[in-house]
Structures are given as structure tokens and as C-alpha cells.
Scaffold this motif. Structure first.
Motif, PDB file in Angstrom:
ATOM      1  N   LYS A   1      -3.011  11.148  25.246  1.00 36.01           N
ATOM      2  CA  LYS A   1      -2.132  12.261  25.638  1.00 36.01           C
ATOM      3  C   LYS A   1      -0.761  11.732  26.061  1.00 36.01           C
ATOM      4  O   LYS A   1       0.280  12.290  25.688  1.00 36.01           O
ATOM      5  N   ASP A   2      -0.771  10.633  26.834  1.00 34.08           N
ATOM      6  CA  ASP A   2       0.505  10.057  27.283  1.00 34.08           C
ATOM      7  C   ASP A   2       1.330   9.545  26.102  1.00 34.08           C
ATOM      8  O   ASP A   2       2.559   9.663  26.100  1.00 34.08           O
ATOM      9  N   TRP A   3       0.637   8.988  25.089  1.00 36.81           N
ATOM     10  CA  TRP A   3       1.366   8.526  23.904  1.00 36.81           C
ATOM     11  C   TRP A   3       1.953   9.712  23.132  1.00 36.81           C
ATOM     12  O   TRP A   3       3.109   9.670  22.700  1.00 36.81           O
ATOM     13  N   TYR A   4       1.174  10.763  22.980  1.00 36.96           N
ATOM     14  CA  TYR A   4       1.688  11.955  22.286  1.00 36.96           C
ATOM     15  C   TYR A   4       2.882  12.542  23.039  1.00 36.96           C
ATOM     16  O   TYR A   4       3.886  12.942  22.422  1.00 36.96           O
ATOM     17  N   ASP A   5       2.786  12.567  24.365  1.00 38.49           N
ATOM     18  CA  ASP A   5       3.902  13.090  25.180  1.00 38.49           C
ATOM     19  C   ASP A   5       5.150  12.249  24.969  1.00 38.49           C
ATOM     20  O   ASP A   5       6.260  12.778  24.807  1.00 38.49           O
ATOM     21  N   TRP A   6       4.960  10.905  24.976  1.00 44.17           N
ATOM     22  CA  TRP A   6       6.119  10.029  24.817  1.00 44.17           C
ATOM     23  C   TRP A   6       6.724  10.195  23.426  1.00 44.17           C
ATOM     24  O   TRP A   6       7.957  10.271  23.278  1.00 44.17           O
ATOM     25  N   LEU A   7       5.885  10.248  22.413  1.00 44.74           N
ATOM     26  CA  LEU A   7       6.378  10.378  21.047  1.00 44.74           C
ATOM     27  C   LEU A   7       7.087  11.709  20.821  1.00 44.74           C
ATOM     28  O   LEU A   7       8.036  11.791  20.039  1.00 44.74           O
ATOM     29  N   GLU A   8       6.631  12.726  21.531  1.00 46.79           N
ATOM     30  CA  GLU A   8       7.310  14.030  21.440  1.00 46.79           C
ATOM     31  C   GLU A   8       8.720  13.927  22.015  1.00 46.79           C
ATOM     32  O   GLU A   8       9.693  14.422  21.427  1.00 46.79           O
ATOM     33  N   LYS A   9       8.841  13.241  23.148  1.00 50.94           N
ATOM     34  CA  LYS A   9      10.168  13.044  23.755  1.00 50.94           C
ATOM     35  C   LYS A   9      11.038  12.160  22.870  1.00 50.94           C
ATOM     36  O   LYS A   9      12.254  12.379  22.741  1.00 50.94           O
ATOM     37  N   TYR A  10      10.404  11.157  22.257  1.00 46.03           N
ATOM     38  CA  TYR A  10      11.143  10.273  21.358  1.00 46.03           C
ATOM     39  C   TYR A  10      11.662  11.052  20.151  1.00 46.03           C
ATOM     40  O   TYR A  10      12.808  10.860  19.709  1.00 46.03           O
ATOM     41  N   SER A  11      10.850  11.961  19.637  1.00 45.23           N
ATOM     42  CA  SER A  11      11.259  12.790  18.498  1.00 45.23           C
ATOM     43  C   SER A  11      12.468  13.658  18.861  1.00 45.23           C
ATOM     44  O   SER A  11      13.428  13.759  18.086  1.00 45.23           O
ATOM     45  N   ILE A  12      12.407  14.250  20.035  1.00 47.69           N
ATOM     46  CA  ILE A  12      13.549  15.055  20.499  1.00 47.69           C
ATOM     47  C   ILE A  12      14.797  14.187  20.593  1.00 47.69           C
ATOM     48  O   ILE A  12      15.895  14.587  20.181  1.00 47.69           O
ATOM     49  N   ARG A  13      14.602  12.969  21.119  1.00 46.01           N
ATOM     50  CA  ARG A  13      15.742  12.071  21.334  1.00 46.01           C
ATOM     51  C   ARG A  13      16.379  11.627  20.011  1.00 46.01           C
ATOM     52  O   ARG A  13      17.613  11.604  19.889  1.00 46.01           O
ATOM     53  N   ILE A  14      15.573  11.265  19.006  1.00 49.08           N
ATOM     54  CA  ILE A  14      16.183  10.803  17.745  1.00 49.08           C
ATOM     55  C   ILE A  14      16.793  11.967  16.972  1.00 49.08           C
ATOM     56  O   ILE A  14      17.688  11.763  16.149  1.00 49.08           O
ATOM     57  N   ASN A  15      16.343  13.188  17.265  1.00 49.94           N
ATOM     58  CA  ASN A  15      16.972  14.353  16.634  1.00 49.94           C
ATOM     59  C   ASN A  15      18.354  14.640  17.219  1.00 49.94           C
ATOM     60  O   ASN A  15      19.120  15.427  16.647  1.00 49.94           O
ATOM     61  N   GLU A  16      18.679  14.023  18.330  1.00 45.89           N
ATOM     62  CA  GLU A  16      20.022  14.145  18.911  1.00 45.89           C
ATOM     63  C   GLU A  16      20.992  13.138  18.303  1.00 45.89           C
ATOM     64  O   GLU A  16      22.191  13.186  18.556  1.00 45.89           O
ATOM     65  N   GLU A  17      20.444  12.223  17.493  1.00 43.35           N
ATOM     66  CA  GLU A  17      21.266  11.185  16.863  1.00 43.35           C
ATOM     67  C   GLU A  17      21.846  11.694  15.542  1.00 43.35           C
ATOM     68  O   GLU A  17      21.240  12.520  14.862  1.00 43.35           O
ATOM     69  N   ILE A  18      23.007  11.154  15.187  1.00 40.69           N
ATOM     70  CA  ILE A  18      23.682  11.553  13.951  1.00 40.69           C
ATOM     71  C   ILE A  18      23.090  10.837  12.743  1.00 40.69           C
ATOM     72  O   ILE A  18      23.034  11.373  11.639  1.00 40.69           O
ATOM     73  N   LEU A  19      22.622   9.613  12.948  1.00 39.73           N
ATOM     74  CA  LEU A  19      22.125   8.800  11.838  1.00 39.73           C
ATOM     75  C   LEU A  19      20.975   9.479  11.097  1.00 39.73           C
ATOM     76  O   LEU A  19      20.115  10.117  11.709  1.00 39.73           O
ATOM     77  N   LEU A  20      20.961   9.304   9.789  1.00 45.43           N
ATOM     78  CA  LEU A  20      19.819   9.740   8.994  1.00 45.43           C
ATOM     79  C   LEU A  20      18.636   8.814   9.272  1.00 45.43           C
ATOM     80  O   LEU A  20      18.816   7.699   9.767  1.00 45.43           O
ATOM     81  N   ASP A  21      17.438   9.263   8.931  1.00 47.15           N
ATOM     82  CA  ASP A  21      16.243   8.447   9.189  1.00 47.15           C
ATOM     83  C   ASP A  21      16.343   7.061   8.563  1.00 47.15           C
ATOM     84  O   ASP A  21      15.998   6.053   9.193  1.00 47.15           O
ATOM     85  N   THR A  22      16.833   6.994   7.341  1.00 50.47           N
ATOM     86  CA  THR A  22      16.915   5.694   6.653  1.00 50.47           C
ATOM     87  C   THR A  22      17.937   4.781   7.332  1.00 50.47           C
ATOM     88  O   THR A  22      17.726   3.564   7.439  1.00 50.47           O
ATOM     89  N   GLU A  23      19.048   5.375   7.790  1.00 53.94           N
ATOM     90  CA  GLU A  23      20.076   4.583   8.482  1.00 53.94           C
ATOM     91  C   GLU A  23      19.543   4.053   9.808  1.00 53.94           C
ATOM     92  O   GLU A  23      19.789   2.894  10.178  1.00 53.94           O
ATOM     93  N   ARG A  24      18.826   4.920  10.525  1.00 57.16           N
ATOM     94  CA  ARG A  24      18.267   4.490  11.812  1.00 57.16           C
ATOM     95  C   ARG A  24      17.224   3.394  11.593  1.00 57.16           C
ATOM     96  O   ARG A  24      17.161   2.418  12.335  1.00 57.16           O
ATOM     97  N   LYS A  25      16.411   3.568  10.567  1.00 55.32           N
ATOM     98  CA  LYS A  25      15.380   2.554  10.253  1.00 55.32           C
ATOM     99  C   LYS A  25      16.031   1.192   9.977  1.00 55.32           C
ATOM    100  O   LYS A  25      15.573   0.156  10.483  1.00 55.32           O
TER     101      LYS A  25
END
Length: 521
Positions: free
Chosen positions: A424-448
Motif C-alpha cells: 500500500k505504501d509503495w502504491y501511495d508513493w508511486l501515485e504521488k510520483y505519477s502526479i509529480r512527473i505529470n507536472e514536468e514538461i519533458l516527454l516520457d522518452t526525454e525524462r527516461k
């Protein structure tokens, strides 16, 4: 083979007037002249072409008998006088007095393309600083040194380099685990390359003996030849020098923490004034993310040099260097100002480093909480640090937490350890991480791509080095060559080396040489 020799160190700094090679206290001297002991039957195992080119040696030169003889210590290069450095140090927090190059002999300084390098043989015989040791090194530790120095360079970590690895043809007696079971091992010699091998302990030596004349000589020499951009005279010059050593040391530690490297023996005599990693003994890379892990058996009780304590130890060591330089400055306040800024600066740069590892370009105050909760989670159950951060780059902005988890789950050593609470804690963290990377301008491939440029896919895990050592002991160097080539491109995918992108195998968990190591060399 033509080297452009410079004898700055021996020309400008005081030599030990006694040239008898016996263990002793060496007074008012920066070094002692000492000749390597001729090996009985030297043979070249491996050489780094890139390091050779850096000091002016060609690929053709590496094949010459001259190369073998000079870098095994069999022959002394013309117009050179090999020497061993005199220095002191704090070991595991305690003052140890005179230490010095006990199994290292500096062949000479060379200049190539306006850069100065010192060439040093490790394992070439005793010196006046060997105390009760024999001055030799074994194949086991020499392979680890040769591979690691180069691996660190290609990871982008400031480090000494390794030119060559040779067998001496002689047997060396060693007690690997200090448990009363010595055995003979193959002797070996590594040629280490650095701008110089001047250490914090070099200054501590003179300061501890109140030899302020030579302390000043050493400081002036170091600044003149290795920090020529520092202008001015007197106090301001020494403060600028200390400021720069502090800054480069901080940068080096950040790199260690970024790639999960643990030095294992951060004594002050193992700290370079160049802010480069020196003296590869019982080092290791984190397998599972564990801030309390140390690779050093000698440190297993107090864990002074554990992964999570490296920044604090760097600062402690800088305090000792500041104490050593104080007689030249005679004012504690400006030194304290530099030291006080270390922790604040480190926290700031650590945060930026972790943002890079997580693929964040935009800086947000909330990142601190996200990073702290991640490092706590990584320690909850065994999680491979290298694999976790590398695979995290596969998470996309569109992923739900459960999909994102699939990207990182290979990093867990035992998925059965992930009970409902941890999951549950991992899912919670990954959910927050998803929100955070969606605030970034970079495309997924650029971020990778950005993340993969700072999160290595391949590091020199201890079990890999041990497999290499086991083969080399039988005369098979094919794995050494394979690992060397792979570690030159640690951030590339290199699908032909995919088998090395794997968690530590179970057999290596507690095996000598794979989990913890002694200082035995």
C-alpha cells in the motif's frame, strides 16, 4: 616509449636524508627515496589504453618489454627517483600518527598535454612506512583496484585511474579475514595514476609535529602546481585552497551517494586534496538500499563508514584538514565559516542530485518529502538500488500506480516480503510520483533519457569482482576483459551484457569477498 618526466615533488620538497629502506619514523620530510623490489617473473594481465594515452603512451608502447619492466618495478625509468610519501592520519576516528606509503611507490611525475600526473605502483615492495607489513599486494585486491578505478571514472565519479595490472610471479602470504588462517596468494602490481597522491594526512603529518616550515612548503607547493588558478598570498591563498578542497570533496561524496558506492575506509590518510576517490580497499556498491551498510569487516561493529554516514565523515575529515592548516592561517573563524557551509550546501546539492535521479527538472519544495519517503521505503524490504532507479525511468505519465509498480518490482529481492502494508505504501508513493512527473514538461522518452544518464545500469558489484578473481586465480582473464569493457559504458543498455543487470545471487549474500571484505591486500 618516451615519457615527459617532471620531478617537481622531489625537487621542491624535503627528502628523507636516510636512504636505508627500514621501517622507522621519518622526520621533517615529505617523502623517502625507495626502489621497487624486482619481481621474479612479471607479466601483464591488463592495461587501460585510455589511461595510457592520457600520459603519452601509445597502444604500441603497451606491447613493449619496456612497458612491462617499468610498470612492474623491474626497471627504473631514466632520470627518475622513485619515492614513498610520508603522511599521517586519523583511522576510524583515532589519531594514528605516521602512516605513509606502506605498499605504494611513486615512480615519477609526468606531463602530457599540459597536465601533470603522478605514476604510482601499488604492491611493489616495502618502504620505510611499511611498519610490520611486506609492501606487496595480491592479485585479489589488485583486480578489485584496477577494475574499480576505471569503473568509477566511466560512472563520472572523480577518481584515481589505473594504467596496468600485472602479476609479479611471486607468492604473497595473506590472512584474508584476519582469523589466523594465512595462505599464499599470487602477488600483483597495479599502476595508479592521479594528479598527485597528496592527502589530508600529508598536512596532518607536519602539523602534528609542529613542523610549520615544511607545512608551509607543502601548502605552497600544492597550490603552485595543482591549484595554479588560486592567486594572492598568505592567509587568503590558504583559505582559498581549503575552500576548494572542501567543495571538490563534497562533489565527490555526492557522486558516491548517487551511484551507491561505499568506500569502506574513509580515514584522513585516504582522502585526496584533489577531491578524487583514492585507495580502493574494502569498497562496495549497495546491493539492497541500506544506509547502514559498510563493506569493511573492521568497521562491522560501529559502522563508522556506512553508506549513510559518508557525508558526515567527509566533513569530520575536513575538520582535521582545517586543524592541520590552522597554523598557516592563525584564525579559526574563516575556516569554521567554510566548514559550517558544508552541511547546508550538501543538503541542497543532494536534493538536486536526487531530483535528477527521479527525473525532475522543475524544483518543488515538496520534493524533499517525496525523496525522504522514498529512501525510507527502499529500506523497508530488500530493494536493489541500481535496478530500482534504472527501472523507475520506465514509468510513464499515463501509468496507474499498479502499472508503475510492475516497472520496479524486479528490484525487490523477495516479493513475499511485500506485505499488504508495504504494498500500500509503495502504491501511495508511486501515485504521488505519477502526479509529480505529470507536472514536468519533458516527454516520457526525454525524462527516461535524462534519468538513464545519471542512474547506471551496470556497476561493479562485489560478486562480479569475486567471479573475476576466481577465474583469474586459475589464469583465465576473459571475465576481467568482459567486465572492463562493460563498465566503460555503464549508462548504456548494452543488451549483450544484460545478464549483469541482475540482483546479487543468493550464493553471494554471505560469501567472503561478495558481502564484506577486510583491508587485507
Amino acid at each position: 616509449m618516451k615519457l615527459h618526466i617532471k620531478n617537481n615533488f622531489t625537487s621542491e620538497l624535503p627528502a628523507d636524508p636516510i636512504e636505508i629502506n627500514t621501517p622507522r619514523q621519518v622526520q621533517q620530510s615529505a617523502y623517502s627515496y625507495v626502489l621497487p623490489k624486482k619481481p621474479s617473473n612479471p607479466s601483464l594481465i591488463h592495461a587501460s589504453n585510455e589511461v595510457a594515452h592520457a600520459i603519452g603512451i601509445s597502444d604500441e608502447d603497451l606491447l613493449l618489454a619496456d612497458f612491462l619492466h617499468i610498470f612492474s618495478g623491474s626497471t627504473i625509468y631514466p632520470e627518475t627517483n622513485p619515492f614513498a610519501l610520508c603522511y599521517a592520519g586519523h583511522q576510524f576516528g583515532n589519531w594514528a600518527g605516521q602512516l605513509g606509503d606502506g605498499r605504494a611507490i611513486n615512480l615519477t611525475e609526468v606531463i602530457h598535454e599540459n597536465k601533470i600526473y603522478t605514476l604510482q605502483l601499488k604492491g611493489a615492495g616495502p618502504t620505510p612506512y611499511s611498519r610490520t607489513a611486506d609492501g606487496f599486494a595480491v592479485l585479489r585486491s589488485s583486480i578489485r583496484e584496477h577494475l574499480c578505478a576505471e569503473a568509477m571514472h566511466y560512472l563520472g565519479v572523480p577518481t584515481t585511474r589505473s594504467l596496468s595490472l600485472m602479476l609479479s610471479g611471486d607468492q604473497v602470504l595473506r590472512d584474508v579475514m584476519y582469523n589466523g588462517n594465512p595462505a599464499y596468494e599470487k602477488g600483483a602490481i597495479v599502476c595508479r595514476v592521479a594528479p598527485s597522491f597528496i592527502r589530508f594526512g600529508s598536512f596532518e603529518m607536519f602539523a602534528s609535529r609542529e613542523d610549520y616550515v615544511n607545512l608551509k612548503l607543502l601548502a605552497d607547493f600544492t597550490i603552485k602546481h595543482h591549484f595554479p588558478h588560486i592567486q594572492g598570498e598568505g592567509i587568503e591563498k590558504y583559505l582559498a585552497f581549503f575552500q576548494e578542497v572542501t567543495r571538490t570533496t563534497l562533489k565527490m561524496i555526492l557522486h558516491w551517494q548517487r551511484v551507491g558506492f561505499v568506500h569502506g575506509v574513509m580515514n584522513t590518510d585516504n582522502m585526496s586534496i584533489h577531491g578524487i576517490t583514492i585507495d580502493y580497499g574494502p569498497y562496495g556498491w549497495l546491493e539492497d538500499y541500506n544506509s547502514g551498510w559498510t563493506p569493511n569487516t573492521t568497521d562491522s561493529q560501529h559502522k563508522r563508514y556506512r553508506f549513510g554516514n559518508q557525508p558526515e565523515i567527509a566533513l569530520w575529515n575536513l575538520y582535521q584538514l582545517a586543524n592541520a592548516l590552522y597554523p598557516l592561517i592563525k584564525d579559526a573563524k574563516p575556516l569554521e565559516t567554510i566548514l559550517d557551509a558544508f552541511s547546508t550546501e550538501y543538503e541542497k546539492e543532494y536534493l538536486d542530485m536526487m531530483r535528477n535521479k527521479l527525473g525532475f527538472q522543475i524544483k518543488k519544495e515538496s520534493d524533499i518529502v517525496l525523496i525522504q519517503s522514498l529512501t525510507q521505503l527502499l529500506e523497508r524490504v530488500e530493494t536493489d538500488m541500481t535496478i530500482f532507479f534504472r527501472n523507475l525511468s520506465d514509468v510513464t505519465k499515463a501509468d496507474l500506480a499498479i502499472t508503475a509498480f510492475d516497472s520496479i518490482k524486479d528490484a525487490f529481492y523477495n516479493e513475499k516480503d511485500l506485505d499488504e502494508t508495504v504494498l500500500k505504501d509503495w502504491y501511495d508513493w508511486l501515485e504521488k510520483y505519477s502526479i509529480r512527473i505529470n507536472e514536468e514538461i519533458l516527454l516520457d522518452t526525454e525524462r527516461k533519457n535524462q534519468m538513464n544518464a545519471v542512474n547506471p545500469k551496470y556497476v561493479l558489484r562485489n560478486y562480479m569482482a569475486q567471479l573475476c578473481i576466481d577465474d583469474a586465480d586459475k589464469g583465465d582473464y576473459s571475465l576481467l576483459n568482459e567486465l572492463f569493457e562493460m563498465l566503460k559504458k555503464p549508462y548504456d543498455e548494452q543488451p549483450n551484457f544484460q545478464k549483469w543487470f541482475a540482483k546479487r545471487p543468493d550464493w553471494a549474500r554471505d560469501k567472503v569477498g561478495c558481502s564484506m571484505l577486510s583491508c587485507s591486500s
